[in-house]
Design an enzyme around this catalytic site. Structure first.
Site, mmCIF file in Angstrom:
data_model
loop_
_atom_site.group_PDB
_atom_site.id
_atom_site.type_symbol
_atom_site.label_atom_id
_atom_site.label_comp_id
_atom_site.label_asym_id
_atom_site.label_seq_id
_atom_site.Cartn_x
_atom_site.Cartn_y
_atom_site.Cartn_z
ATOM 1 N N ASP A 147 14.749 -0.512 0.421
ATOM 2 C CA ASP A 147 15.495 -0.679 1.666
ATOM 3 C C ASP A 147 16.574 -1.744 1.432
ATOM 4 O O ASP A 147 17.634 -1.442 0.906
ATOM 5 C CB ASP A 147 14.468 -1.070 2.742
ATOM 6 C CG ASP A 147 15.038 -1.143 4.133
ATOM 7 O OD1 ASP A 147 15.942 -0.359 4.443
ATOM 8 O OD2 ASP A 147 14.565 -1.979 4.933
ATOM 9 N N LYS A 187 17.201 3.833 0.772
ATOM 10 C CA LYS A 187 18.122 3.797 1.918
ATOM 11 C C LYS A 187 19.309 2.931 1.517
ATOM 12 O O LYS A 187 19.360 1.744 1.829
ATOM 13 C CB LYS A 187 17.443 3.110 3.110
ATOM 14 C CG LYS A 187 16.515 3.961 3.929
ATOM 15 C CD LYS A 187 16.197 3.205 5.223
ATOM 16 C CE LYS A 187 14.724 3.202 5.498
ATOM 17 N NZ LYS A 187 14.367 2.451 6.698
ATOM 18 N N LYS A 234 0.816 -1.190 0.000
ATOM 19 C CA LYS A 234 0.000 0.000 0.000
ATOM 20 C C LYS A 234 0.864 1.259 0.000
ATOM 21 O O LYS A 234 0.399 2.363 -0.264
ATOM 22 C CB LYS A 234 -0.873 0.034 1.273
ATOM 23 C CG LYS A 234 -1.762 -1.160 1.447
ATOM 24 C CD LYS A 234 -2.379 -1.124 2.872
ATOM 25 C CE LYS A 234 -2.806 -2.499 3.296
ATOM 26 N NZ LYS A 234 -3.166 -2.546 4.714
ATOM 27 N N ASP A 246 4.140 3.571 6.179
ATOM 28 C CA ASP A 246 3.520 3.280 7.476
ATOM 29 C C ASP A 246 4.491 2.723 8.494
ATOM 30 O O ASP A 246 5.575 2.254 8.164
ATOM 31 C CB ASP A 246 2.427 2.230 7.307
ATOM 32 C CG ASP A 246 3.005 0.829 7.081
ATOM 33 O OD1 ASP A 246 3.863 0.682 6.191
ATOM 34 O OD2 ASP A 246 2.619 -0.101 7.816
ATOM 35 N N GLU A 302 7.273 2.383 -6.368
ATOM 36 C CA GLU A 302 7.423 1.883 -5.002
ATOM 37 C C GLU A 302 7.686 3.052 -4.053
ATOM 38 O O GLU A 302 8.169 4.110 -4.481
ATOM 39 C CB GLU A 302 8.581 0.858 -4.993
ATOM 40 C CG GLU A 302 8.982 0.295 -3.654
ATOM 41 C CD GLU A 302 7.903 -0.503 -2.929
ATOM 42 O OE1 GLU A 302 6.794 0.029 -2.771
ATOM 43 O OE2 GLU A 302 8.184 -1.626 -2.490
ATOM 44 N N PHE A 337 13.973 4.943 10.178
ATOM 45 C CA PHE A 337 12.642 4.483 9.793
ATOM 46 C C PHE A 337 11.740 5.687 9.557
ATOM 47 O O PHE A 337 11.546 6.517 10.434
ATOM 48 C CB PHE A 337 12.036 3.557 10.851
ATOM 49 C CG PHE A 337 10.924 2.731 10.279
ATOM 50 C CD1 PHE A 337 11.215 1.552 9.594
ATOM 51 C CD2 PHE A 337 9.594 3.155 10.348
ATOM 52 C CE1 PHE A 337 10.196 0.799 9.018
ATOM 53 C CE2 PHE A 337 8.578 2.411 9.768
ATOM 54 C CZ PHE A 337 8.876 1.235 9.105
ATOM 55 N N VAL A 338 11.213 5.771 8.330
ATOM 56 C CA VAL A 338 10.408 6.941 7.968
ATOM 57 C C VAL A 338 8.934 6.584 7.767
ATOM 58 O O VAL A 338 8.590 5.445 7.432
ATOM 59 C CB VAL A 338 10.962 7.634 6.697
ATOM 60 C CG1 VAL A 338 12.335 8.234 6.971
ATOM 61 C CG2 VAL A 338 11.024 6.671 5.514
HETATM 62 P P1 IMP Z 1 13.024 -4.066 0.894
HETATM 63 O O1 IMP Z 1 12.595 -5.347 0.269
HETATM 64 O O2 IMP Z 1 13.853 -4.293 2.116
HETATM 65 O O3 IMP Z 1 13.661 -3.111 -0.054
HETATM 66 O O4 IMP Z 1 11.718 -3.461 1.502
HETATM 67 C C1 IMP Z 1 11.012 -2.455 0.973
HETATM 68 C C2 IMP Z 1 9.709 -2.312 1.724
HETATM 69 O O5 IMP Z 1 9.931 -2.212 3.140
HETATM 70 C C3 IMP Z 1 9.027 -1.041 1.331
HETATM 71 O O6 IMP Z 1 8.086 -1.272 0.328
HETATM 72 C C4 IMP Z 1 8.364 -0.593 2.611
HETATM 73 O O7 IMP Z 1 7.050 -1.089 2.669
HETATM 74 C C5 IMP Z 1 9.154 -1.201 3.733
HETATM 75 N N1 IMP Z 1 10.041 -0.210 4.375
HETATM 76 C C6 IMP Z 1 11.381 -0.180 4.345
HETATM 77 N N2 IMP Z 1 11.874 0.851 5.024
HETATM 78 C C7 IMP Z 1 10.805 1.523 5.501
HETATM 79 C C8 IMP Z 1 10.661 2.724 6.282
HETATM 80 O O8 IMP Z 1 11.621 3.410 6.693
HETATM 81 N N3 IMP Z 1 9.393 3.107 6.558
HETATM 82 C C9 IMP Z 1 8.304 2.406 6.134
HETATM 83 N N4 IMP Z 1 8.390 1.294 5.403
HETATM 84 C C10 IMP Z 1 9.639 0.852 5.086
HETATM 85 MG MG MG Z 2 6.003 -1.329 0.594
#
Ligand code: IMP
Ligand code: MG
Length: 182
Positions: free
Chosen positions: A106, A134, A46, A162, A102, A155-156
């Protein structure tokens, strides 16, 4: 937005800054796809919903939209490292130009996996537009074709992002105060 204000440690990007950046991204994407017959823009639910709605209105192109749900975070600020498609697109993606939208990259696990799946489905091209990144947290190599802002390892929340399903409706992006999850 007074009710949530005490949970925000600091504001990273104000509404105006976000809108200005989206305007630039929209121009760049419009230019890059000007010769494509159509573009399939896929929002990852979302978190991208607010960004998605603003971005597509800055694309001066014939676009179709779709949404997908991918779960990797379960009510937590720590990644599980697992990726599961919980809602797939309904359009056929073979030979289509696909642009994923997206909220944040992260570790990179989620989108590298999803983009790999769409390459296998025979998309003509697969690109990624993310509002935030990030890089300090990256675990896999991933190209972000269009990036809003690079942020430090914090964490944002807000503007779609969210923590435990809350704060998505904040109009700005802020750092979540540790007191909320400590
Ligand atoms: P990744 O697979 O680790 O790149 O995760 C990405 C997903 O993690 C994003 O779509 C977000 O939903 C969630 N996410 C990662 N960091 C944050 C943050 O700082 N705040 C909120 N959601 C985050
Ligand atoms: Mg996400």
């Amino acid at each position: 937005m007074e009710a949530m204000k005490q949970d925000v440690k600091k504001v990273l990007f104000r509404e105006e800054e976000i809108q200005a950046r989206i305007e630039e991204l929209g121009k760049q994407i419009t230019k890059d796809y000007e010769n494509a017959k159509s573009l399939l823009v896929i929002g990852i639910l979302k978190g991208s919903c607010v960004f998605f709605a603003d971005l597509i209105r800055k694309l001066d192109l014939p676009v179709e939209i779709e949404f997908m749900s991918v779960s990797s975070y379960q009510d937590s600020s720590v990644s599980s490292g697992e990726v599961k498609i919980t809602k797939d697109v309904s359009a056929s993606v073979a030979k289509r130009h696909v642009l994923f939208v997206e909220d944040i990259i992260d570790t990179g696990f989620t989108m590298s996996k999803v983009m790999e799946i769409f390459q296998e489905r025979g998309a003509a091209s697969v690109k990624l537009c993310s509002l935030l990144s990030k890089p300090d947290r990256r675990k896999v190599d991933i190209d972000i074709d269009y990036l809003g802002f690079t942020i430090p390892d914090e964490f944002v929340i807000g503007y779609g992002l969210d923590f435990a399903e809350k704060y998505r409706n904040l109009p700005y992006i802020g750092v979540l105060d540790e007191s909320v999850y400590m």
